[in-house]
Design an enzyme around this catalytic site. Structure first.
Site, PDB file in Angstrom:
ATOM      1  N   SER A 122       0.850  -1.194   0.000  1.00  0.00           N
ATOM      2  CA  SER A 122       0.000   0.000   0.000  1.00  0.00           C
ATOM      3  C   SER A 122       0.883   1.240   0.000  1.00  0.00           C
ATOM      4  CB  SER A 122      -0.882   0.006   1.244  1.00  0.00           C
ATOM      5  OG  SER A 122      -1.398   1.312   1.413  1.00  0.00           O
ATOM      6  N   HIS A 161      -1.283  -1.103  -4.310  1.00  0.00           N
ATOM      7  CA  HIS A 161      -2.558  -0.811  -3.642  1.00  0.00           C
ATOM      8  C   HIS A 161      -2.623   0.684  -3.344  1.00  0.00           C
ATOM      9  CE1 HIS A 161      -6.041  -1.886  -1.137  1.00  0.00           C
ATOM     10  NE2 HIS A 161      -5.620  -0.949  -0.308  1.00  0.00           N
ATOM     11  N   ASP A 173      -4.855   3.781  -1.755  1.00  0.00           N
ATOM     12  CA  ASP A 173      -5.937   4.062  -0.811  1.00  0.00           C
ATOM     13  C   ASP A 173      -6.492   5.463  -1.032  1.00  0.00           C
ATOM     14  OD1 ASP A 173      -6.103   1.687   0.915  1.00  0.00           O
ATOM     15  OD2 ASP A 173      -3.986   2.137   1.258  1.00  0.00           O
ATOM     16  N   MET A 181      -9.113   8.226   0.091  1.00  0.00           N
ATOM     17  CA  MET A 181      -9.932   8.585   1.256  1.00  0.00           C
ATOM     18  C   MET A 181     -10.462  10.000   1.091  1.00  0.00           C
ATOM     19  SD  MET A 181      -7.494   7.109   4.239  1.00  0.00           S
ATOM     20  CE  MET A 181      -6.651   5.536   4.076  1.00  0.00           C
ATOM     21  N   HIS A 202      -8.487   1.226  -3.976  1.00  0.00           N
ATOM     22  CA  HIS A 202      -9.417   0.968  -2.867  1.00  0.00           C
ATOM     23  C   HIS A 202     -10.112   2.283  -2.525  1.00  0.00           C
ATOM     24  CE1 HIS A 202      -9.626  -0.232   1.718  1.00  0.00           C
ATOM     25  NE2 HIS A 202     -10.816  -0.125   1.163  1.00  0.00           N
ATOM     26  N   MET A 250     -12.288   4.535  -0.488  1.00  0.00           N
ATOM     27  CA  MET A 250     -12.945   4.729   0.811  1.00  0.00           C
ATOM     28  C   MET A 250     -13.625   6.083   0.747  1.00  0.00           C
ATOM     29  SD  MET A 250      -9.864   3.186   3.088  1.00  0.00           S
ATOM     30  CE  MET A 250      -8.763   3.295   1.690  1.00  0.00           C
ATOM     31  N   MET A 252     -11.532  -5.663   5.270  1.00  0.00           N
ATOM     32  CA  MET A 252     -10.758  -4.687   6.055  1.00  0.00           C
ATOM     33  C   MET A 252     -10.486  -5.300   7.421  1.00  0.00           C
ATOM     34  SD  MET A 252      -9.822  -2.031   4.462  1.00  0.00           S
ATOM     35  CE  MET A 252      -9.006  -1.385   5.918  1.00  0.00           C
ATOM     36  N   ASP A 310      -6.679  -6.512   4.115  1.00  0.00           N
ATOM     37  CA  ASP A 310      -6.041  -5.189   4.149  1.00  0.00           C
ATOM     38  C   ASP A 310      -6.092  -4.607   5.563  1.00  0.00           C
ATOM     39  OD1 ASP A 310      -5.202  -2.598   3.679  1.00  0.00           O
ATOM     40  OD2 ASP A 310      -6.887  -2.042   2.388  1.00  0.00           O
TER      41      ASP A 310
HETATM   42  C1  DX5 Z   1      -6.251   1.604   5.622  1.00  0.00           C
HETATM   43  C2  DX5 Z   1      -5.860   1.214   4.218  1.00  0.00           C
HETATM   44  C3  DX5 Z   1      -4.752   0.253   4.125  1.00  0.00           C
HETATM   45  C4  DX5 Z   1      -3.466   0.686   4.797  1.00  0.00           C
HETATM   46  C5  DX5 Z   1      -2.865  -0.553   5.362  1.00  0.00           C
HETATM   47  O1  DX5 Z   1      -7.463   2.251   5.611  1.00  0.00           O
HETATM   48  O2  DX5 Z   1      -6.971   0.663   3.509  1.00  0.00           O
HETATM   49  O3  DX5 Z   1      -4.513  -0.144   2.779  1.00  0.00           O
HETATM   50  O4  DX5 Z   1      -2.560   1.298   3.955  1.00  0.00           O
HETATM   51  O5  DX5 Z   1      -1.768  -0.192   6.105  1.00  0.00           O
HETATM   52  P1  DX5 Z   1      -1.046  -1.192   7.084  1.00  0.00           P
HETATM   53  O6  DX5 Z   1      -0.553  -2.332   6.271  1.00  0.00           O
HETATM   54  O7  DX5 Z   1       0.060  -0.361   7.650  1.00  0.00           O
HETATM   55  O8  DX5 Z   1      -2.053  -1.632   8.119  1.00  0.00           O
HETATM   56 ZN    ZN Z   2      -6.553  -0.205   1.450  1.00  0.00          ZN
END
Ligand code: DX5
Ligand code: ZN
Length: 219
Positions: A10, A35, A37, A39, A68, A70, A139, A177
């Site tokens: 990620s 990956h 993220d 947000m 991903h 969110m 998650m 994840d």
């Molecule tokens: C959190 C993200 C993850 C995050 C995971 O909301 O969806 O992808 O980057 O990070 P680690 O591996 O550090 O838990």
């Molecule tokens: Zn993620």
């Protein structure tokens, strides 16, 4: 036959001041997917980046982009994210009452579609989407931040999804994840997970190749 397993670092935990170098390094280290993220500060209490940055990442990346989302109202953004270069596009179950419609829209645009569930959502609620999707993202932390601790009942959910998949001969991939690391990746793989997202467990190390190799040895 052992199914293919994917390691998806990620970029949330990468150094954004040197993003291109980070991407080169992580690909050379053996990443199968990147990956990303996304947000929005509404669905989750954090804001990251959007299609503009994804497009730039796409221009230097050689492996597929696993995006991903969110974000609230994902249906408004599907085309933009696909245009920017998403290969896998995952939306959250909790963000859309019309999942069937959004799934069809992503498939119509010829991309792989995923649905993600938060730690408090039972995978049983996905029963009527499982036959249409390419992946389910479990998650294993509350979404929003990297570096959190793995929530143990995620194991139960992965087992539930794996049993359902076998029983109904379905082919969706199971992605996990949050809080994934060298110590839990083996067990997650044994119970049926296929894609392992790891942010802090990889990017906190100096040698990405070494940690990815060690994780892969456990799969
Ligand atoms: C959190 C993200 C993850 C995050 C995971 O909301 O969806 O992808 O980057 O990070 P680690 O591996 O550090 O838990
Ligand atoms: Zn993620």
């Amino acid at each position: 036959m052992k199914s293919k397993k994917y390691i998806a670092p990620s970029l949330l935990s990468a150094n954004f001041l040197h993003l291109e170098r980070e991407i080169e390094d992580i690909e050379r280290a053996g990443a199968d997917l990147l990956h990303l993220d996304i947000m929005d500060g509404h669905f989750v209490p954090n804001i990251t980046f959007g299609p503009f940055i994804i497009k730039q990442i796409k221009s230097v990346a050689s492996v597929p982009l696993d995006v991903h989302l969110m974000i609230e109202e994902p249906q408004r953004w599907i085309e933009k994210y696909i245009e920017s270069g998403a290969d896998f596009l995952t939306i959250h179950f909790e963000t859309d009452p019309h999942l069937n419609r959004v799934i069809n829209e992503i498939k119509r645009l010829n991309k792989k579609v995923g649905v993600s569930i938060n730690p408090s959502t039972h995978p049983m609620l996905l029963e009527y989407v499982l036959e249409y999707v390419d992946l389910i993202l479990v998650m294993s932390v509350n979404p929003g931040f990297g570096g959190q601790e793995f929530i143990e009942n995620s194991f139960k959910k992965i087992k539930w999804l794996n049993n359902y998949r076998e029983k109904h001969s379905l082919e969706f991939l199971i992605e996990v994840d949050g809080g994934v690391n060298e110590s839990n990746v083996g067990l997650l793989s044994n119970i049926g997970a296929d894609i392992f997202v790891a942010g802090s467990a990889i990017f906190s190390k100096n040698d990405y190749g070494k940690i990815i190799k060690r994780m892969r040895e456990n799969l």
